[in-house]
Enzyme design. Structure first.
Site, short mmCIF file in Angstrom:
data_model
loop_
_atom_site.label_atom_id
_atom_site.label_comp_id
_atom_site.label_asym_id
_atom_site.label_seq_id
_atom_site.Cartn_x
_atom_site.Cartn_y
_atom_site.Cartn_z
N TRP A 125 45.76 39.21 22.39
CA TRP A 125 46.42 40.48 22.75
C TRP A 125 45.19 41.45 22.81
CZ3 TRP A 125 48.48 41.00 17.12
CH2 TRP A 125 49.59 39.43 17.06
N TYR B 169 46.40 36.24 36.13
CA TYR B 169 47.78 36.27 36.89
C TYR B 169 47.92 36.29 34.69
CZ TYR B 169 52.75 36.08 37.92
OH TYR B 169 53.53 36.22 37.45
N GLN C 116 41.56 44.38 33.22
CA GLN C 116 40.92 45.53 31.39
C GLN C 116 39.34 44.78 31.58
OE1 GLN C 116 43.88 45.89 28.10
NE2 GLN C 116 44.21 44.16 29.23
N TYR D 231 52.82 31.00 31.43
CA TYR D 231 51.85 31.74 31.27
C TYR D 231 50.66 30.74 30.87
CZ TYR D 231 47.71 34.60 29.36
OH TYR D 231 46.64 35.46 29.67
N1 LIG Z 1 45.81 41.09 28.32
C1 LIG Z 1 46.00 40.18 27.36
O1 LIG Z 1 47.08 40.20 26.80
C2 LIG Z 1 44.98 39.01 27.25
C3 LIG Z 1 43.91 38.47 28.38
N2 LIG Z 1 44.19 37.17 28.30
C4 LIG Z 1 42.34 36.84 29.36
O2 LIG Z 1 41.84 37.45 29.23
C5 LIG Z 1 40.95 37.68 30.88
C6 LIG Z 1 41.12 38.68 31.29
O3 LIG Z 1 42.18 39.42 30.89
P1 LIG Z 1 42.28 41.47 31.75
O4 LIG Z 1 41.21 41.97 31.98
O5 LIG Z 1 43.90 41.71 30.45
O6 LIG Z 1 43.92 41.37 32.71
P2 LIG Z 1 44.23 42.09 33.06
O7 LIG Z 1 45.23 42.05 34.09
O8 LIG Z 1 43.74 43.55 32.97
O9 LIG Z 1 43.25 41.73 34.99
C7 LIG Z 1 43.26 40.51 35.66
C8 LIG Z 1 42.56 40.92 36.87
O10 LIG Z 1 42.45 39.81 37.87
C9 LIG Z 1 43.18 40.24 39.04
N3 LIG Z 1 43.63 39.82 40.12
C10 LIG Z 1 44.99 38.28 39.73
N4 LIG Z 1 45.24 38.21 41.29
C11 LIG Z 1 43.45 37.74 41.45
C12 LIG Z 1 43.88 36.75 42.04
N5 LIG Z 1 44.04 36.00 43.20
N6 LIG Z 1 42.00 37.11 42.70
C13 LIG Z 1 41.50 37.87 42.30
N7 LIG Z 1 41.75 38.71 41.44
C14 LIG Z 1 43.30 38.54 40.58
C15 LIG Z 1 43.90 41.62 39.64
O11 LIG Z 1 44.32 42.49 39.95
P3 LIG Z 1 45.57 42.85 40.14
O12 LIG Z 1 45.70 43.54 39.40
O13 LIG Z 1 45.17 43.43 41.79
O14 LIG Z 1 46.74 41.93 40.16
C16 LIG Z 1 43.59 42.50 37.65
O15 LIG Z 1 42.77 43.11 38.46
C17 LIG Z 1 42.22 36.49 31.66
O16 LIG Z 1 41.66 35.37 31.82
C18 LIG Z 1 43.50 36.29 31.10
O17 LIG Z 1 44.12 35.32 30.70
C19 LIG Z 1 43.78 36.10 27.44
C20 LIG Z 1 43.94 36.26 26.62
C21 LIG Z 1 45.12 37.92 26.51
C1 LIG Z 2 57.07 46.50 24.39
C2 LIG Z 2 57.73 44.94 23.06
C3 LIG Z 2 57.16 44.08 23.29
N1 LIG Z 2 57.98 43.42 22.17
C4 LIG Z 2 57.25 42.34 21.55
C5 LIG Z 2 57.62 41.62 22.07
C6 LIG Z 2 55.76 40.39 23.03
O1 LIG Z 2 56.75 39.54 21.30
C7 LIG Z 2 55.47 41.23 22.17
C8 LIG Z 2 53.75 41.90 23.00
O2 LIG Z 2 54.14 42.64 24.07
P1 LIG Z 2 54.27 42.31 25.38
O3 LIG Z 2 54.33 42.04 26.37
O4 LIG Z 2 53.34 43.64 25.13
O5 LIG Z 2 52.54 41.20 25.11
P2 LIG Z 2 52.27 40.32 26.44
O6 LIG Z 2 52.68 39.99 27.25
O7 LIG Z 2 52.78 38.69 25.16
O8 LIG Z 2 50.69 39.99 25.35
C9 LIG Z 2 50.77 38.80 25.77
O9 LIG Z 2 49.43 39.10 27.25
C10 LIG Z 2 48.54 37.79 27.99
C11 LIG Z 2 48.11 37.83 29.01
C12 LIG Z 2 47.99 36.72 26.41
O10 LIG Z 2 47.19 36.16 26.93
C13 LIG Z 2 48.39 37.16 25.14
O11 LIG Z 2 47.00 37.02 23.93
C14 LIG Z 2 49.23 38.37 24.94
O12 LIG Z 2 48.03 39.33 25.08
O13 LIG Z 2 56.31 42.52 21.03
C15 LIG Z 2 58.41 44.23 20.81
O14 LIG Z 2 58.92 43.52 19.71
N2 LIG Z 2 59.05 45.35 21.41
C16 LIG Z 2 58.38 46.44 22.00
O15 LIG Z 2 58.94 46.86 22.47
#
Ligand SMILES: NC(=O)C1=CN([C@@H]2O[C@H](COP(=O)(O)OP(=O)(O)OC[C@H]3O[C@@H](n4cnc5c(N)ncnc54)[C@H](OP(=O)(O)O)[C@@H]3O)[C@@H](O)[C@H]2O)C=CC1
Ligand SMILES: Cc1cn([C@H]2C[C@H](O)[C@@H](COP(=O)(O)OP(=O)(O)O[C@H]3O[C@@H](C)C(=O)[C@@H](O)[C@H]3O)O2)c(=O)[nH]c1=O
Ligand SMILES: [Mg+2]
Length: 299
Positions: free
Chosen positions: A150, A61, A11, A125
């Site tokens: 989020w 991850y 993302q 995580y």
């Molecule tokens: N998503 C969220 O809700 C949140 C994310 N964050 C943090 O924000 C940052 C960006 O997250 P976001 O863009 O959402 O994450 P995504 O899961 O969308 O993207 C993560 C990317 O990292 C790649 N990746 C995984 N393992 C490896 C590896 N060993 N080497 C190289 N690349 C790898 C994945 O590839 P592949 O798909 O092939 O595994 C994917 O393209 C991260 O640090 C995350 O922890 C923080 C708060 C909330």
């Molecule tokens: C799909 C679904 C989830 N939930 C709840 C589960 C959880 O408590 C919350 C969010 O669910 P998700 O599994 O989508 O979100 P989650 O994977 O926990 O999202 C987190 O991802 C990582 C990478 C982060 O770093 C966090 O900031 C946060 O964004 O909503 C429901 O109550 N009903 C539903 O139908």
């Protein structure tokens, strides 16, 4: 500035690729196998070939529930890998911009967390991301870490897309209303990073430009509140939407425990970098425009 981004299809990486060039930056975005955070040789080679002036880690991850049974992989990517990439930046005296999460907190504080609040992750995580923060700060004194939460965008896997899918498949959807936080759109996060880069590139180790910063969208809500806004936006774009009900965490068992109150106080990034939290409701609207199409009715 020439920027190496670890991650390419995630993302945040997608938005960085689109947005950094608008500010005149050249972006090289790589993911596995070219840049695999679990492969030190690939890190060395990628940094050498890209010859960047700054490195951003947008790779991680991020499978919160799966991490409970994949602890080694979560730590290899989020802790050891992040630390190795930060060290590769340090070896060239490059600034390193890294991303962490609200899930480093327990959520038991009862108030929004500031940047110096005590951490206490509830799941693997969050533990791996906290270990990553420490590894990054130890490896490279010119590191800035943005804790966000989020994260959503039109690309990749996220809560907006999950809700739209469930909305198509079901008559009713139940979402937890007792977990507090704030959505953050990847585009807003990428814009904040673009804004930070010039200062980070110029600042010496020890400058307040480095360290830990919080940045989420505003205002605070719950997952249920976020789902409400998503379905309101979908309805305004002519989509059939499900009945939405509020449930408690106890009603929605998951392998990983999540913080009940992960709200992040985002003051430091405003004071030091002049960046304000974006209104996630406007960013959601743009995301839904991209996913569904423009609004057809008033919501
Ligand atoms: N998503 C969220 O809700 C949140 C994310 N964050 C943090 O924000 C940052 C960006 O997250 P976001 O863009 O959402 O994450 P995504 O899961 O969308 O993207 C993560 C990317 O990292 C790649 N990746 C995984 N393992 C490896 C590896 N060993 N080497 C190289 N690349 C790898 C994945 O590839 P592949 O798909 O092939 O595994 C994917 O393209 C991260 O640090 C995350 O922890 C923080 C708060 C909330
Ligand atoms: C799909 C679904 C989830 N939930 C709840 C589960 C959880 O408590 C919350 C969010 O669910 P998700 O599994 O989508 O979100 P989650 O994977 O926990 O999202 C987190 O991802 C990582 C990478 C982060 O770093 C966090 O900031 C946060 O964004 O909503 C429901 O109550 N009903 C539903 O139908
Ligand atoms: Mg998830």
């Amino acid at each position: 500035m020439r920027v190496l981004v670890a991650g390419r299809t995630g993302q945040l990486a997608v938005e960085l690729l689109e947005r950094l060039p608008r500010d005149g930056h050249k972006v090289v975005a790589l993911e596995a196998p070219e840049l695999d955070l679990t492969d030190p040789e690939s890190i060395r080679r990628a940094v050498e070939q890209a010859a960047p002036e700054a490195i951003i880690n947008a790779a991680a991850y991020t499978a919160v529930d799966k991490a409970e049974s994949q602890r080694d992989l979560a730590f290899a990517v989020n802790a050891i890998g992040a630390g190795m990439l930060a060290a590769a930046a340090a070896a060239r005296d490059l600034p390193f911009l890294h991303v962490s999460t609200d899930y480093v907190f327990s959520g038991d504080g009862g108030a929004p967390y500031d940047e110096d609040a005590s951490t206490g992750p509830m799941g693997v995580y969050g533990e791996s991301k906290l270990a990553g923060e420490r590894a990054v700060l130890a490896a490279n004194p010119r590191s800035a870490i943005i804790r966000t939460a989020w994260v959503c965008s039109p690309h990749g896997a996220n809560f907006v897309k999950t809700m739209l899918r469930l909305g198509r498949e079901r008559e009713a959807v139940s979402v937890v209303a007792d977990q507090h936080g704030a959505p953050t759109f990847a585009a807003d996060l990428a814009d904040a990073m673009a804004r930070m880069l010039p200062r980070l590139a110029a600042a010496p180790a020890g400058d307040p430009a480095f360290g830990v910063f919080h940045l989420t969208g505003a205002p605070w809500t719950t997952w249920h509140g976020f789902a409400e806004a998503i379905f309101a936006g979908a309805a305004a774009r002519g989509h059939k939407v499900p009945r939405l009900s509020a449930i408690t965490t106890a009603d929605y068992p998951t392998p990983a425990r999540r913080p009940a109150d992960g709200r992040l106080q985002c003051g430091r990034i405003t004071r030091i970098h002049g960046i304000e939290a974006a209104d996630w409701r406007q960013s959601l609207s743009r995301c839904l425009d991209a996913l569904i199409g423009p609004q057809t009715q008033n919501s």
